[in-house]
Design an enzyme around this catalytic site. Structure first.
Site, short mmCIF file in Angstrom:
data_model
loop_
_atom_site.label_atom_id
_atom_site.label_comp_id
_atom_site.label_asym_id
_atom_site.label_seq_id
_atom_site.Cartn_x
_atom_site.Cartn_y
_atom_site.Cartn_z
N GLY A 37 0.83 -1.20 0.00
CA GLY A 37 0.00 0.00 0.00
C GLY A 37 0.86 1.24 0.00
CB CYS A 63 4.85 2.29 7.31
SG CYS A 63 4.52 3.82 6.41
CG LEU A 64 6.60 0.90 1.32
CD1 LEU A 64 5.92 1.16 -0.01
CD2 LEU A 64 7.85 0.05 1.13
CD GLN A 93 3.39 5.82 2.43
OE1 GLN A 93 2.40 5.33 1.87
NE2 GLN A 93 4.31 5.09 3.02
CG HIS A 113 -0.99 1.81 7.19
ND1 HIS A 113 -0.10 1.36 8.15
CD2 HIS A 113 -0.25 2.50 6.29
CE1 HIS A 113 1.11 1.78 7.84
NE2 HIS A 113 1.06 2.47 6.71
C1 QAP Z 1 0.87 -0.69 4.94
O1 QAP Z 1 3.03 -1.13 4.12
C2 QAP Z 1 0.53 -1.90 5.76
O2 QAP Z 1 9.56 -1.99 6.75
C3 QAP Z 1 1.69 -0.94 3.71
O3 QAP Z 1 11.60 -2.56 5.12
C4 QAP Z 1 1.49 -2.88 6.05
O4 QAP Z 1 3.67 -1.91 2.14
C5 QAP Z 1 -0.70 -2.04 6.27
C6 QAP Z 1 7.70 -2.40 3.65
C7 QAP Z 1 1.14 -3.99 6.81
C8 QAP Z 1 -1.04 -3.13 7.03
C9 QAP Z 1 -0.13 -4.11 7.28
C10 QAP Z 1 7.99 -2.15 4.98
C11 QAP Z 1 8.75 -2.72 2.81
C12 QAP Z 1 6.34 -2.32 3.12
C13 QAP Z 1 9.28 -2.23 5.45
C14 QAP Z 1 3.96 -1.66 3.28
C15 QAP Z 1 10.34 -2.53 4.60
C16 QAP Z 1 10.07 -2.78 3.27
C17 QAP Z 1 5.30 -1.82 3.84
CO CO Z 2 2.47 3.53 5.52
#
Ligand code: QAP
Ligand code: CO
Length: 168
Positions: free
Chosen positions: A46, A92-93, A51, A134
């Site tokens: 997402g 979270c990205l 962002q 989120h």
């Molecule tokens: C939001 O997050 C989300 O730490 C989207 O090193 C995530 O795409 C909502 C990501 C989980 C609910 C549950 C995170 C990639 C990606 C990192 C993401 C990373 C590389 C996060």
């Molecule tokens: Co995020």
């Protein structure tokens, strides 16, 4: 299409409240395509326009492994259908490398515009419901770390600032 730079916590620009999209035109469709490419490249499930430092109410989500179901939400409005909270380990990205448990309503109904500017309504549950909430938080300048204790948030901030300094 282009991969855009993703802002990282604690960048103050992530606190900007995004404005509604007035007209779903080719500029918005280009933004959506760039956001999808940025999310897939990361990889993530997402991404909110906030962002990538575009403060308009646009979200892309794809929770499939094979990138087969890109979902677009422009000017999303949600209504909680099942107020029972579910626990989810969120990442979270904009907060790379950190995952923490957050509680959110399990089921929501969303009304939004699609990439053609057509209004649609959908009931979401499971990971999709969590992810949409989120991402809507991002549009309101809110991050998942805001749900954590000040101590945990501070630890994450210090570690990310350090890695950002190393890269600068
Ligand atoms: C939001 O997050 C989300 O730490 C989207 O090193 C995530 O795409 C909502 C990501 C989980 C609910 C549950 C995170 C990639 C990606 C990192 C993401 C990373 C590389 C996060
Ligand atoms: Co995020």
């Amino acid at each position: 299409m282009a991969v855009l730079e993703i802002l990282e916590f604690p960048d103050p620009r992530l606190r900007t409240e995004a404005r509604p999209v007035a007209d779903v035109n080719d500029t918005i469709r280009k933004l959506i395509d760039d956001m999808l490419e940025t999310m897939y490249e990361a990889p993530g499930i997402g991404l909110a326009a906030s962002q990538v430092d575009v403060h308009q109410r646009v979200i892309v989500i794809d929770v499939t492994e094979d990138h087969s179901d890109p979902l677009i939400f422009i000017n999303p409005e949600i209504r909680v259908l099942d107020p029972e909270l579910g626990e989810y380990d969120e990442g979270c990205l904009s907060v790379p490398g950190f995952y923490e448990t957050v509680n959110r309503p399990r089921q929501v109904e969303v009304t939004a515009l699609d990439r053609n500017g057509e209004r649609f309504t959908r009931v979401l549950e499971g990971l999709l419901a969590i992810c949409l909430q989120h991402e809507i938080d991002h549009l309101n300048g809110k991050l998942f770390v805001d749900y954590l204790s000040p101590l945990k948030r501070q630890r994450i901030r210090k570690k990310l600032e350090k890695s950002q300094r190393r890269r600068a």
